[in-house]
Structure formats: structure tokens, C-alpha cells
Design an enzyme around this catalytic site. Structure first.
Site, mmCIF file in Angstrom:
data_model
loop_
_atom_site.group_PDB
_atom_site.id
_atom_site.type_symbol
_atom_site.label_atom_id
_atom_site.label_comp_id
_atom_site.label_asym_id
_atom_site.label_seq_id
_atom_site.Cartn_x
_atom_site.Cartn_y
_atom_site.Cartn_z
ATOM 1 N N GLU A 187 -5.771 -8.460 0.160
ATOM 2 C CA GLU A 187 -6.212 -8.593 1.552
ATOM 3 C C GLU A 187 -7.701 -8.332 1.637
ATOM 4 O OE1 GLU A 187 -4.093 -6.081 4.291
ATOM 5 O OE2 GLU A 187 -2.205 -6.266 3.185
ATOM 6 N N GLU A 208 0.822 -1.207 0.000
ATOM 7 C CA GLU A 208 0.000 0.000 0.000
ATOM 8 C C GLU A 208 0.861 1.263 0.000
ATOM 9 O OE1 GLU A 208 -2.588 -0.523 3.377
ATOM 10 O OE2 GLU A 208 -3.924 -1.846 2.263
#
Length: 519
Positions: free
Chosen positions: A295, A152
């Protein structure tokens, strides 16, 4: 998973040697050389051929825990549950050693903090690939399929800290993989948080304006190399971050608050978020790019909406939804190429800055015991617990009932400042066990973390050791595990000890022989 609090907007949509003159010997040697060359060629071709795409359910294996299972135990847990894909957040050598010969497809990770170094030179990326990839890619080795370059890195709360390093790191790593003939087999990806794109409706999805240029470069690179776009989607965070977010919309059981977007109707947050990304990719000219979910999951503790029931309903609904191959309104019949559940195990040492739930995402507890019934759709009816887990003795540290506990505050602060007490907070599974129960839970968490050292249960006489399990209802007082070292590390230490012993013996024998010769 996010490392800092992300401010979620309302309704936010948050993957020829010749040797001898002897001709017969020479001929045999040439035959052996030819055979070895052919075998080497087959190995190279086997590793460098592009793998057949297989949609599957995988899991994230995080290791930020006070009580770590042996990596070999975790790999056995994966195999017992027929989990064929696993995503790591680094390239931990003990984890990779345990995965050797398992047949499990692996995604390893490059932490954000390493992006600057890897972007600086191919020498750095060459070294990283040698140490973390090619050394494991051999017969009965590790089946590394992906390298996650950063985690991220475009998260808005990072304020662009890692943004300029991503593409140079990708290009350097791609060159390094090519040098060892792995560029067509091991794919580079960049897991993105769902805050990389935004929209009020899925069909209007677009990447954040400040990311448009780098996202154009990124998806072009991914497309050229046959890599999917990896995104992390968390409906739980949308629900947790907004009191106006409809609770039933976060799940897959139907909703009384569907979102209408032209002719498309969205009945769950996952589909809406996924299609927002599809629309954003379409605006860049890559509407058909494969998408993987890096995720997704639901915590079991640490928040009002984070509990065992909600986690089971969400994860079972997700698995059923994905494996149905129904797809989404913008991609009917085309589900994500892979979905990695977050997470395999609880991680009790993670930062609680995003929330106390951050330590409770596992479908298994820290010791590999299933938290709730879950059918992964992988041929088994339910989750199987970890085997051969080595626990500390069955004893706990609790508050001494014969002592005045009025001055316990500093001891509680010490215990919970080191150990994990997040289940005691509002919304936690141990929140309702009373003041004395809270003290006992804190004392025991610290005691187990200190491997049941007798002095760690003193607390100026306020603590005492008991052999009766003080667990109350859903509030579990844990017992730590005895040995968190990997079997590979242990065996290598034993091997080194034996080498030293035999060297000493050999030296002594040599010394005695030489002494006799001299005498």
C-alpha cells in the site's frame, strides 16, 4: 491501511476403464480417457508452474463503502486503465466472480480476525483454500498469485493480539495449497506496516525488538517459498503525524532537507523508509529478499495536506520514480517487485479513527470517476472513467431556505452519524461553504444513502428536494448509484427464479397427465 491511530515519531520512516467387448468402442474410449488425462496434466502444470516475475503497478480494491459499484463495473474500470494487478483485503466472492477470465493477477486477503481459526487446524485452512482459491483456479478463472495472510498483524497498536497466529496460519495454508497443487504458484505473504522496523538512519534499520524472533521465522518462510516481503509505506502519515516533518521530503520533487547517511543521501521519505527495511532484512541475513509495496498513496480530502494537488503530485512522482528502475541507495537499479497504489476507489464507510482522510484515498471517486489527471505508465495517457454507472435520479436534498434552521443541530448529528460528512471538517474540500451549505451537504449525504427515499429529506420540514445541483467549486454534492449488487449475484437470482418457474410448470404438467391417467 491502518485501522487505528499510529503514533508516528519525528522523522519516522513511515511489499483402463474398459466397458464394452466391442474393441473399437473400447479403443475410442481409451483414446478419450488418455486425451482427457493429458489435458488435465497440462492444466495442473500450467497452474502449478512458478510464474515469471514481472514488476508492475497495481491497485488496492477496498469495498468499505456506502455506495458500491457493481464488481463487474470495477473490473471493466481496471481493464480500461490497463491495470494488470489488484489487491483485495478479503476473498469476496462477488469480486472474484467478476475477475474471472479478466487476466488480472490477484492478491486475496485473510482478515486478521480469521488468523486464529486458520492457525488452529489444517482442516480450517483446507476449507478456506477450497472455498476461496482452488474453486476459482481453472480455465477462464481467477489468476490468484498471492494470499495476504493478515493485514498489518504486527501493528504496534494491536499490542501483539495477532502475532502468535501468523506463523501457524502460514504453515497450515501452505500445506493446504500443496494438497491442491498450487503451493508453487500461489505465494503467501504478510503485509506489514512500516512501524515493524525503526531507525534514526536507513542504514541502521532494525525490526522492533519484540518482533525479531517472529520476523526471523517469517522471512525464512518467505525466502523458502519464493515470496516477497510486503510492506505498506505512507509518507503522508509521517507528514500528517509530525509538524516537524519537512513537507517536500514526503514527495519526489526534490527537497531542501535531504538526509545524509554515510555516503548515501536521501531526497525523499519513500527511499529512506524502503532502505530502512532493507537494512533490517540484512541484519537477519536476507538483504537480497524481494520487496513489494502493498500500500502507498495520498488522500485527496479530510486533511490540510490531503488534497487533489498533493495527491496528484505524490502519485505521479511515485510512478515515475518506480518505473525509472533507479532503485534506492541500498538497492540501486532494483525497484520494488510490485507496487500497489492505495487506493482504487474512495471508501466512504471506513473508520475515521486514524483521521477524516481515511475515506478519501482513491484515485477514483466512489463512482469510478477520475479525481485528477494521472498517467499510470501502463500505455494510457490518463485515467479513464468507469462506464455504464447507474445513478439515482439527479436530485438532491438541501436545507429549506424558508425555514428557521436554528434547531438543526440534532438533525445534522443524525445525518452525519450515518452518512459521510468528513469533507465538511477542517481541511476538507467542503469546509468553506458556510453554515447553510454544511446543513445541505449533511442532509444530501443522508438522503443519497437512503436511496433518495422521500421521507429521508424531511428533517421535520427543514429539508427539501431540489433538481438544481448545489455543488460549490471543489465541494461535490454526490448522487448515489442505483444498484450495488454484482452482475453475478443478479444473474444467479434470475436463474434461480427461472428454475422455480420451470419446476412449477413441470409439476403442473405431470399432475395433469397423472390426473388424465387416473380418470
Amino acid at each position: 491501511m491502518i485501522k487505528e491511530v499510529v503514533v508516528l515519531q519525528k522523522w519516522s520512516w513511515a511489499f483402463t476403464f474398459t466397458f464394452s467387448s466391442d474393441k473399437m468402442l473400447q479403443g475410442r474410449f481409451r483414446l478419450r480417457i488418455l486425451s482427457a488425462a493429458l489435458l488435465s496434466l497440462l492444466v495442473i502444470v500450467g497452474w502449478s508452474s512458478a510464474p515469471v516475475a514481472e514488476s508492475a503497478l497495481g491497485v488496492n480494491w477496498g469495498t468499505v463503502s456506502f455506495h458500491k459499484l457493481k464488481p463487474s463495473t470495477v473490473v471493466d474500470l481496471l481493464q480500461d486503465n490497463k491495470i494488470s494487478k489488484v489487491k483485495l483485503f478479503d476473498a469476496d466472492p462477488d469480486s472474484l466472480q467478476a475477475l474471472m477470465g479478466s487476466g488480472i493477477q490477484v492478491m486475496i486477503g485473510v482478515p486478521n480476525e480469521m488468523l486464529a481459526a486458520l492457525s488452529s487446524s489444517t482442516a480450517a485452512s483446507d476449507s478456506w483454500v477450497r472455498q476461496n482459491v482452488s474453486r476459482y483456479m481453472r480455465k477462464n478463472g481467477v489468476d490468484i498469485r498471492y494470499i495476504a495472510v493478515g493485514n498489518e498483524p504486527f501493528l504496534s497498536s494491536y499490542s501483539g493480539q495477532f502475532q502468535s497466529y501468523v506463523m501457524p496460519a502460514l504453515l497450515n495454508l501452505q500445506q493446504s495449497l500443496a494438497k491442491v497443487n498450487l503451493a508453487s504458484y500461489v505465494k503467501l505473504v504478510v503485509p506489514c506496516n512500516a512501524d515493524a522496523y525503526e531507525s534514526s538512519l536507513p542504514s541502521q534499520g532494525a525490526f522492533r525488538p519484540e518482533l525479531t524472533q517472529i520476523m526471523t521465522q517469517l522471512v525464512s518462510f518467505l525466502n523458502s517459498n519464493g515470496s516477497p516481503f510486503v510492506v505498506n509505506i505512507y509518507p503522508f502519515l509521517s507528514l500528517y503525524g509530525s509538524s516537524d516533518f519537512p513537507q517536500d521530503y514526503a514527495f519526489f520533487e526534490g527537497t531542501s532537507h535531504p538526509v545524509t547517511d554515510g555516503s548515501n543521501v536521501y531526497y525523499n521519505a519513500f527511499d529512506g523508509n524502503f532502505d530502512t527495511l532493507v537494512a533490517a532484512l540484512s541484519k537477519l541475513g536476507y538483504g537480497q529478499m524481494p520487496i513489494a509495496i502493498g500500500e502507498i498513496g495520498w488522500p485527496t480530502d479530510g486533511a490540510i495536506s490531503g488534497n487533489l494537488t498533493a495527491a496528484r503530485v505524490f502519485n505521479q512522482g511515485l510512478i515515475k520514480h518506480v518505473l525509472s528502475n533507479k532503485g534506492t541507495p541500498l538497492r540501486p537499479g532494483v525497484p520494488p517487485v510490485d507496487v500497489y497504489l492505495f487506493s482504487l476507489l474512495d471508501e466512504g464507510a471506513k473508520s475515521t479513527l486514524p483521521g477524516n482522510f481515511e475515506r478519501h484515498w482513491g484515485i477514483f471517486s466512489f463512482d469510478g470517476q477520475a479525481k485528477y489527471p494521472l498517467n499510470l505508465g501502463l500505455g494510457g495517457r490518463g485515467l479513464k472513467n468507469a462506464r455504464k454507472v447507474e445513478y439515482l435520479p439527479s436530485r438532491w436534498c438541501v436545507a429549506n431556505p424558508s425555514r428557521d434552521l436554528s434547531d438543526v443541530a440534532n438533525h445534522m448529528k443524525l445525518a452525519c452519524g450515518v452518512a459521510d460528512c468528513t469533507t465538511l471538517t477542517y481541511g476538507g474540500s467542503c469546509n468553506g461553504i458556510g453554515a447553510k451549505g454544511n446543513i445541505s451537504y449533511a442532509f444530501n449525504s443522508y438522503y443519497q444513502l437512503q436511496m433518495q427515499n422521500e421521507r429521508s429529506c424531511d428533517f421535520d420540514g427543514l429539508g427539501m428536494v431540489t433538481f438544481l445541483d448545489p455543488s460549490i467549486g471543489d465541494c461535490r454534492f454526490l448522487v448515489g448509484v442505483t444498484d450495488t449488487r454484482s452482475s453475478s449475484s443478479s444473474s444467479s437470482q434470475v436463474y434461480r427464479r427461472w428454475v422455480i418457474v420451470w419446476m412449477l410448470i413441470a409439476w403442473r404438467v405431470w399432475f395433469l397427465v397423472m390426473w388424465k391417467v387416473v380418470s
